[in-house]
Write a protein that holds these residues in place. Structure first.
Motif, short mmCIF file in Angstrom:
data_model
loop_
_atom_site.label_atom_id
_atom_site.label_comp_id
_atom_site.label_asym_id
_atom_site.label_seq_id
_atom_site.Cartn_x
_atom_site.Cartn_y
_atom_site.Cartn_z
N ARG A 116 0.83 -1.21 0.00
CA ARG A 116 0.00 0.00 0.00
C ARG A 116 0.87 1.26 0.00
O ARG A 116 0.55 2.25 -0.66
CB ARG A 116 -0.90 0.03 1.23
CG ARG A 116 -2.06 -0.95 1.22
CD ARG A 116 -2.98 -0.65 2.39
NE ARG A 116 -4.06 -1.62 2.49
CZ ARG A 116 -5.07 -1.50 3.32
NH1 ARG A 116 -5.15 -0.43 4.11
NH2 ARG A 116 -6.02 -2.41 3.37
N GLU A 254 -3.05 13.59 -2.36
CA GLU A 254 -3.78 12.35 -2.66
C GLU A 254 -2.85 11.15 -2.58
O GLU A 254 -3.25 10.07 -2.12
CB GLU A 254 -4.43 12.45 -4.04
CG GLU A 254 -5.53 13.50 -4.11
CD GLU A 254 -6.04 13.72 -5.52
OE1 GLU A 254 -7.27 13.88 -5.69
OE2 GLU A 254 -5.22 13.75 -6.46
N MET A 257 -2.26 10.27 1.05
CA MET A 257 -3.43 9.67 1.68
C MET A 257 -3.75 8.28 1.13
O MET A 257 -4.49 7.52 1.74
CB MET A 257 -4.64 10.57 1.49
CG MET A 257 -4.61 11.84 2.33
SD MET A 257 -4.58 11.49 4.11
CE MET A 257 -6.16 10.67 4.33
N MET A 258 -3.19 7.95 -0.03
CA MET A 258 -3.56 6.72 -0.73
C MET A 258 -3.46 5.45 0.13
O MET A 258 -4.39 4.63 0.13
CB MET A 258 -2.71 6.56 -1.99
CG MET A 258 -3.05 5.32 -2.80
SD MET A 258 -1.98 5.11 -4.22
CE MET A 258 -2.44 6.56 -5.14
N MET A 261 -6.47 5.16 2.37
CA MET A 261 -7.78 5.11 1.73
C MET A 261 -8.06 3.79 1.03
O MET A 261 -9.18 3.41 0.80
CB MET A 261 -7.90 6.24 0.71
CG MET A 261 -7.73 7.64 1.30
SD MET A 261 -8.98 8.00 2.56
CE MET A 261 -10.45 8.11 1.53
N LYS A 262 -7.00 3.07 0.69
CA LYS A 262 -7.18 1.83 -0.07
C LYS A 262 -7.84 0.79 0.81
O LYS A 262 -7.42 0.56 1.93
CB LYS A 262 -5.82 1.33 -0.57
CG LYS A 262 -5.91 0.10 -1.47
CD LYS A 262 -4.53 -0.22 -2.02
CE LYS A 262 -4.52 -1.56 -2.75
NZ LYS A 262 -5.42 -1.59 -3.89
#
Length: 263
Positions: A116, A254, A257-258, A261-262
């Motif tokens: 991730r 973004e 934050m990825m 959020m995944k």
């Protein structure tokens, strides 16, 4: 810590900055792969992603590694204690640190939680010098525990730890650069170290190609474990991750934050 200031801040950092400047010019004049994104937009985004990682590296990661190394210098149960020469013990520790980073890189691809964070590095649709610094700070935090354990076991001195980190960063800059070296020169260098063509294959959208060439400094770890792949034409490479075709639209915020959020 004085050893960090003397050797990393005053020597290593200027060397790395100079190497960055040289490679930036070289990849501008001798481009290996055709770009698919605006270069200066990527510089901005990748620099923003890199800032937290740089801060963690200098003020948390390095001090912790040096502190661990300072504690194991006199313990005779560490790697290489049997060697008669201090220099030989430190050379062995240097190779050991690089080998364990090869294994850590594989773990970043195989363990979903680690992937991730590592994904932020891989979804860049171009591969060049700025990609060398596009690492999520969470990935660095995770590496503290792994690399700290092997730093402790290696018997490396604080100076060896710093020298290795400088070499690690220099190698990362070099093999991420989009610099077209003469093929014969690169083939010669590749017998020992990771080169731009070799690491470019690792950033391919083709998973069979991504799952190869995990080495950081020395290429022979991939040779040893059968993960070496040099038989891909650079003109045929598509850089990125197939599941993220629109990754070039992501802002730095973004990207940071990825991993959270995944699903």
């Amino acid at each position: 810590m004085g050893v960090i200031r003397r050797n990393f801040d005053y020597i290593g950092s200027p060397v790395l900055a100079g190497l960055f400047a040289v490679l930036f010019v070289l990849e501008s004049k001798f481009q290996l792969r055709r770009r698919v994104q605006n270069r200066w937009k990527r510089v901005k985004v990748n620099a923003q992603v890199a800032v937290p990682s740089f801060a963690l590296l200098r003020f948390i990661f390095l001090p912790l590694m040096v502190k661990l190394a300072s504690r194991n210098q006199h313990i005779c149960t560490r790697l290489g204690y049997f060697l008669p020469s201090h220099l030989l013990r430190q050379i062995l520790a240097f190779f050991f640190l690089d080998y364990t980073n090869y294994l850590w890189h594989i773990l970043n691809h195989k363990i979903p939680l680690l992937w991730r964070f590592h994904l932020v590095h891989h979804i860049d649709k171009d591969l060049d010098l700025t990609t060398a610094f596009r690492f999520h700070f969470g990935e660095l935090i995770g590496s503290i525990f792994y690399r700290g354990a092997f730093t402790y076991l290696s018997g490396a001195t604080p100076l060896t730890v710093i020298i290795y980190e400088i070499a690690f960063e220099a190698a990362t800059e070099f093999h991420h650069s989009n610099t077209r070296l003469p093929l014969q020169l690169e083939q010669t260098l590749n017998k020992v170290m990771v080169t731009p063509r070799m690491h470019g294959i690792h950033h391919s959208v083709n998973k069979c190609e991504t799952n190869s060439n995990f080495s950081v400094i020395f290429s022979f770890w991939d040779r040893l474990h059968g993960t070496l792949n040099l038989n891909v034409n650079q003109d045929d490479l598509i850089i990125g991750v197939a599941e993220y075709p629109g990754a070039d639209k992501f802002k730095a915020s973004e990207l940071l934050m990825m991993p959270l959020m995944k699903g």
